[in-house]
Motif scaffolding. Structure first.
Motif, mmCIF file in Angstrom:
data_model
loop_
_atom_site.group_PDB
_atom_site.id
_atom_site.type_symbol
_atom_site.label_atom_id
_atom_site.label_comp_id
_atom_site.label_asym_id
_atom_site.label_seq_id
_atom_site.Cartn_x
_atom_site.Cartn_y
_atom_site.Cartn_z
ATOM 1 N N THR A 327 0.845 -1.184 0.000
ATOM 2 C CA THR A 327 0.000 0.000 0.000
ATOM 3 C C THR A 327 0.881 1.235 0.000
ATOM 4 O O THR A 327 1.795 1.358 0.814
ATOM 5 C CB THR A 327 -0.916 -0.003 1.232
ATOM 6 N N GLN A 328 0.612 2.175 -0.916
ATOM 7 C CA GLN A 328 1.550 3.281 -1.107
ATOM 8 C C GLN A 328 0.972 4.326 -2.045
ATOM 9 O O GLN A 328 -0.085 4.141 -2.649
ATOM 10 C CB GLN A 328 2.867 2.756 -1.687
ATOM 11 N N HIS A 329 1.700 5.461 -2.173
ATOM 12 C CA HIS A 329 1.457 6.391 -3.259
ATOM 13 C C HIS A 329 2.066 5.810 -4.535
ATOM 14 O O HIS A 329 2.759 4.799 -4.506
ATOM 15 C CB HIS A 329 2.038 7.757 -2.923
ATOM 16 N N PHE A 330 1.815 6.443 -5.652
ATOM 17 C CA PHE A 330 2.143 5.836 -6.928
ATOM 18 C C PHE A 330 3.649 5.902 -7.217
ATOM 19 O O PHE A 330 4.341 6.820 -6.776
ATOM 20 C CB PHE A 330 1.402 6.537 -8.067
ATOM 21 N N PRO A 331 4.171 4.946 -8.002
ATOM 22 C CA PRO A 331 5.573 5.010 -8.413
ATOM 23 C C PRO A 331 5.843 6.278 -9.226
ATOM 24 O O PRO A 331 4.980 6.752 -9.975
ATOM 25 C CB PRO A 331 5.741 3.765 -9.292
ATOM 26 N N ASP A 332 7.035 6.813 -9.064
ATOM 27 C CA ASP A 332 7.522 7.958 -9.844
ATOM 28 C C ASP A 332 6.652 9.203 -9.711
ATOM 29 O O ASP A 332 6.674 10.079 -10.589
ATOM 30 C CB ASP A 332 7.673 7.573 -11.326
ATOM 31 N N SER A 333 5.920 9.307 -8.613
ATOM 32 C CA SER A 333 5.067 10.491 -8.415
ATOM 33 C C SER A 333 5.827 11.814 -8.469
ATOM 34 O O SER A 333 5.278 12.809 -8.962
ATOM 35 C CB SER A 333 4.311 10.378 -7.088
ATOM 36 N N PRO A 334 7.077 11.907 -7.963
ATOM 37 C CA PRO A 334 7.767 13.193 -8.041
ATOM 38 C C PRO A 334 7.931 13.717 -9.464
ATOM 39 O O PRO A 334 8.085 14.925 -9.667
ATOM 40 C CB PRO A 334 9.139 12.895 -7.408
ATOM 41 N N ASN A 335 7.903 12.816 -10.455
ATOM 42 C CA ASN A 335 8.026 13.232 -11.852
ATOM 43 C C ASN A 335 6.683 13.252 -12.574
ATOM 44 O O ASN A 335 6.648 13.414 -13.802
ATOM 45 C CB ASN A 335 8.995 12.290 -12.584
ATOM 46 N N ARG A 336 5.595 13.090 -11.827
ATOM 47 C CA ARG A 336 4.248 13.039 -12.418
ATOM 48 C C ARG A 336 3.331 13.995 -11.663
ATOM 49 O O ARG A 336 2.673 13.593 -10.684
ATOM 50 C CB ARG A 336 3.683 11.615 -12.336
ATOM 51 N N PRO A 337 3.266 15.245 -12.061
ATOM 52 C CA PRO A 337 2.423 16.210 -11.334
ATOM 53 C C PRO A 337 0.949 15.832 -11.267
ATOM 54 O O PRO A 337 0.226 16.317 -10.394
ATOM 55 C CB PRO A 337 2.615 17.512 -12.132
ATOM 56 N N ASP A 338 0.505 14.950 -12.186
ATOM 57 C CA ASP A 338 -0.894 14.542 -12.191
ATOM 58 C C ASP A 338 -1.178 13.433 -11.178
ATOM 59 O O ASP A 338 -2.351 13.102 -10.953
ATOM 60 C CB ASP A 338 -1.307 14.074 -13.589
ATOM 61 N N TYR A 339 -0.142 12.858 -10.562
ATOM 62 C CA TYR A 339 -0.337 11.830 -9.542
ATOM 63 C C TYR A 339 -0.496 12.503 -8.168
ATOM 64 O O TYR A 339 -0.037 13.634 -7.962
ATOM 65 C CB TYR A 339 0.854 10.880 -9.484
ATOM 66 N N PRO A 340 -1.108 11.802 -7.193
ATOM 67 C CA PRO A 340 -1.177 12.366 -5.832
ATOM 68 C C PRO A 340 0.217 12.721 -5.319
ATOM 69 O O PRO A 340 1.168 11.948 -5.461
ATOM 70 C CB PRO A 340 -1.817 11.233 -5.021
ATOM 71 N N SER A 341 0.332 13.882 -4.700
ATOM 72 C CA SER A 341 1.636 14.388 -4.275
ATOM 73 C C SER A 341 2.200 13.591 -3.110
ATOM 74 O O SER A 341 1.476 13.155 -2.211
ATOM 75 C CB SER A 341 1.518 15.860 -3.860
ATOM 76 N N THR A 342 3.530 13.427 -3.124
ATOM 77 C CA THR A 342 4.242 12.788 -2.014
ATOM 78 C C THR A 342 5.147 13.786 -1.290
ATOM 79 O O THR A 342 6.003 13.388 -0.494
ATOM 80 C CB THR A 342 5.095 11.615 -2.529
ATOM 81 N N VAL A 343 4.954 15.082 -1.548
ATOM 82 C CA VAL A 343 5.803 16.109 -0.941
ATOM 83 C C VAL A 343 5.423 16.303 0.525
ATOM 84 O O VAL A 343 4.236 16.385 0.874
ATOM 85 C CB VAL A 343 5.679 17.444 -1.704
ATOM 86 N N LEU A 344 6.439 16.372 1.375
ATOM 87 C CA LEU A 344 6.265 16.679 2.799
ATOM 88 C C LEU A 344 7.087 17.919 3.108
ATOM 89 O O LEU A 344 8.265 18.013 2.745
ATOM 90 C CB LEU A 344 6.742 15.509 3.660
ATOM 91 N N ARG A 345 6.461 18.868 3.822
ATOM 92 C CA ARG A 345 7.119 20.134 4.132
ATOM 93 C C ARG A 345 7.239 20.315 5.640
ATOM 94 O O ARG A 345 6.509 19.676 6.415
ATOM 95 C CB ARG A 345 6.335 21.299 3.521
ATOM 96 N N PRO A 346 8.167 21.159 6.071
ATOM 97 C CA PRO A 346 8.292 21.433 7.507
ATOM 98 C C PRO A 346 6.965 21.905 8.096
ATOM 99 O O PRO A 346 6.224 22.678 7.470
ATOM 100 C CB PRO A 346 9.345 22.546 7.553
ATOM 101 N N GLY A 347 6.673 21.419 9.294
ATOM 102 C CA GLY A 347 5.417 21.759 9.943
ATOM 103 C C GLY A 347 4.287 20.808 9.615
ATOM 104 O O GLY A 347 3.236 20.839 10.268
#
Length: 361
Positions: A327-347
């Motif tokens: 169970t996970q977010h999609f492969p290669d999401s950082p290079n696919r803006p149309d996929y659910p984001s995997t970005v985590l930011r401070p806070g």
């Protein structure tokens, strides 16, 4: 120390022992928790790893239903992913290229020039800090790991946590949390391979699998998603009804041939915590329901096993010896803006929960 028991409610107990010693002298610890009459779980701090799961069948006979190894050389090598918590980014990032906020980060690579499961020295080969935890009637182990800025090329220092908790009914929950001090990407999962007949009992081709998804991601020859979500209808990826795995893999579909079975991401229906998949072994009656908060599930039928790796039972693992339900977010999401984001930011706090629910029918 071996045999050091921590009594728990509903006859659930925890014991702790040294399982192995790493080449640098550090000890690998195993925790065993559960009930001798029902489900028992074994986890290692090496890779925050699910090493064994003993589950009764319809007649009450217990068997270990996940693939695993004991030898340190295997756990640091060919068996590194078996049962492990993989990250900082589970699955593949194409070319090891991570674009983020206008900058491009070049990650450590393997797997034909791609970053797989966080890189060649990912979380699966790290020694995590583990402690026994209890929550109501549940008992288990919480693992923590600090990943410094630049670890395998990923930006930001990350503090990760994974908690295994078992309840008396046989539900094993795996909960993940993470925070960062700079923008980064996070995608954590467990890489257990299941064989509900028992880890020493051949292949999963006779298992029935259902996946709650109307779409999946086809892959290229490098097993990187081509991009667009495709409907499962009319393909072996249509698992909306329980299907025999061997029949689906024998269908001759080009995508199945490309991956030597299934090694694809299904785009799960719905949102929030819900059922993702059901795996059943008809002969034993064992059933596994997989529930998750994640948007996708990578189903991998272990086509790479070639008999060179032997499990804890001493039996070699051949192709399709187990099936991973990652169970996970999609492969290669950082290079696919149309996929659910995997970005985590401070806070912010990364959170994810998956439950493996065992029963017999």
């Amino acid at each position: 120390m071996p045999g050091d028991p921590h009594p728990c409610h509903d006859d659930l107990t925890v014991t702790q022992e040294t399982a192995a010693t790493l080449p640098d002298g550090r000890r690998v610890t195993r925790w065993t928790f559960g009930s001798a009459r029902h489900v028992t779980v074994e986890v290692l701090d090496l890779g925050a790893r699910l090493q064994a799961l003993h589950v009764p069948d319809a007649n009450g006979r217990r068997a270990n239903v996940v693939l695993g190894c004991d030898g340190v050389a295997d756990l640091l090598g060919e068996a590194a992913y078996l049962g492990a918590t993989v990250g900082r980014y589970a699955n593949r990032i194409a070319g090891g290229v991570l674009p983020l906020d206008g900058a491009t980060h070049h990650l450590a690579t393997q797997d034909g020039g791609h970053t797989l499961h966080g890189g060649p020295d990912g979380f699966a080969t790290r020694l995590w800090d583990g402690v026994v935890v209890r929550s109501g009637r549940r008992v288990g182990v919480r693992f923590r790991l600090h990943s410094p800025d630049g670890d395998q090329g990923f930006p930001g220092a990350l503090d990760a946590e994974v908690t295994y908790l078992l309840d008396p009914a046989g539900d094993l929950s795996i909960s993940y949390r993470a925070t960062t001090d700079a923008p980064t990407v996070v995608n954590l999962t467990n890489h257990a391979y299941f064989n509900l007949a028992g880890e020493r009992c051949g292949t999963v081709l006779d298992h029935l699998l259902r996946v709650e998804a109307n779409g999946y991601l086809p892959v290229d020859a490098r097993l990187i998603p081509l991009g667009q979500v495709e409907p499962v209808g009319g393909t072996p990826f249509d698992l909306r009804g329980a299907s025999r795995i061997g029949d689906q893999l024998a269908a001759g579909h080009p995508q199945v041939r490309r991956a030597a079975g299934f090694d694809h991401n299904w785009v799960l229906d719905g949102t929030g915590f819900r059922r993702a998949a059901v795996l059943v072994h008809p002969d034993s009656g064992r059933r596994l329901d997989c529930l998750t908060t994640e948007p996708g599930i990578q189903v991998y039928t272990g086509g790479h096993f070639d008999g060179s790796l032997a499990g804890r039972s001493g039996r070699p693992y051949w192709a399709h010896a187990g099936i991973a339900l990652e169970t996970q977010h999609f492969p290669d999401s950082p290079n696919r803006p149309d996929y659910p984001s995997t970005v985590l930011r401070p806070g912010e706090e990364y959170r994810s929960t998956t439950v493996y629910r065992f029963s017999a029918e």
